[in-house]
Design an enzyme around this catalytic site. Structure first.
Site, short mmCIF file in Angstrom:
data_model
loop_
_atom_site.label_atom_id
_atom_site.label_comp_id
_atom_site.label_asym_id
_atom_site.label_seq_id
_atom_site.Cartn_x
_atom_site.Cartn_y
_atom_site.Cartn_z
N ARG A 21 61.10 46.26 33.54
CA ARG A 21 62.24 46.68 34.36
C ARG A 21 63.15 45.52 34.75
O ARG A 21 64.28 45.72 35.19
CB ARG A 21 61.76 47.44 35.60
CG ARG A 21 61.00 46.59 36.60
CD ARG A 21 60.35 47.45 37.68
NE ARG A 21 61.28 48.31 38.35
CZ ARG A 21 62.10 47.93 39.32
NH1 ARG A 21 62.09 46.67 39.72
NH2 ARG A 21 62.92 48.78 39.89
N GLU A 34 30.77 44.43 30.88
CA GLU A 34 30.48 43.47 31.94
C GLU A 34 31.50 42.34 32.01
O GLU A 34 31.80 41.83 33.07
CB GLU A 34 29.07 42.88 31.73
CG GLU A 34 28.62 41.91 32.81
CD GLU A 34 28.49 42.57 34.18
OE1 GLU A 34 28.56 41.86 35.19
OE2 GLU A 34 28.33 43.82 34.23
#
Length: 247
Positions: free
Chosen positions: A154, A116
């Site tokens: 990247r 939750e």
């Protein structure tokens, strides 16, 4: 850069961390990628990491003890504290500018939750950032963590073969990227725009700028509201708007 991921499912990252750009960056020693199963830091006999929420309600909540212990175990004396990132739907929406900001850090820790939610003390006293990849709910934080890690890594120097690739990506300039073409110059009667094979770099750059502006105008006009536009940009967009109105 050093990146650690707290997760109950470390096996999910094996393929992602070993392949493509991430795998190559790891091989080159540009980035260290590791997973930590924070269940190993549970202190009860059943190794549980979640419990029922105080006050009642559905679902289970991640306990603070194993998460705090796992993150603190990753900290090394004499090194700067890591940027600790909580993956959750309530967080700031991840963006290219956030990826660029995180790429300048030395150590990132991603916390992937399930159930939750998190005990609020994790948010208040442990994490530095709460991030989301969109307005929807996933089973856990593993997939968002993979997305963010790929986006950040990247950008690190030496990761991409062509350093200009990251600089000209969509969102890096605030605009969507311009169209790309490669050989052959003619395919099924569809030809590459003549300007791209003209060799005139000034004209090529001007064409690419206009293409980025037009693509952004048509697909993501909201981005233009935050852009610093040149007078030439504004004239071009006004012409687009005029043509749009006439049609």
């Amino acid at each position: 850069m050093r990146i650690d991921v707290l997760t109950l499912f470390p096996e999910m990252f094996e393929g992602v961390f070993g392949a493509s750009i991430l795998g190559k960056a790891r091989e080159k020693g540009i980035v260290s990628l590791a997973t930590v199963n924070f269940r190993e830091y549970s202190t009860n006999k059943h190794n549980t990491v979640d419990d029922y929420p105080y006050g009642g309600g559905g679902g289970m909540v991640l306990k603070p003890e194993p998460v705090f212990a796992a993150v603190e175990d990753l900290m090394r004396e004499g090194e700067p504290k890591p940027r600790v990132i909580l993956l959750c739907p309530q967080g700031e929406t991840f963006s290219q500018s956030k990826a660029e900001e995180l790429s300048r850090e030395e150590h990132l820790v991603f916390i992937c939750g399930h159930y939750e939610g998190y005990d609020e003390r994790i948010r208040e006293h442990l994490v530095t950032d709460e991030l989301s990849i969109g307005d929807y709910v996933l089973t856990g934080g593993e997939l968002p963590a993979m997305v963010m890690i790929d986006s950040v890594v990247r950008l690190l120097p030496g990761v991409l073969g062509n350093e200009l690739s990251a600089v000209t990506d969509s969102f890096s300039t605030g605009l969507l990227e311009y169209p790309h073409y490669t050989r052959p110059a003619k395919f099924r009667d569809w030809e590459v725009p003549e300007v791209l094979i003209s060799g005139h770099h000034g004209n090529i750059e001007a064409w690419r700028r206009r293409q980025s502006l037009e693509r952004t105008f048509r697909r993501r006009p909201d981005l233009l509201e935050r852009m610093e536009l040149t007078p030439a940009d504004r004239r071009f967009l006004e012409e687009l708007q005029k043509n749009e109105a006439e049609t």
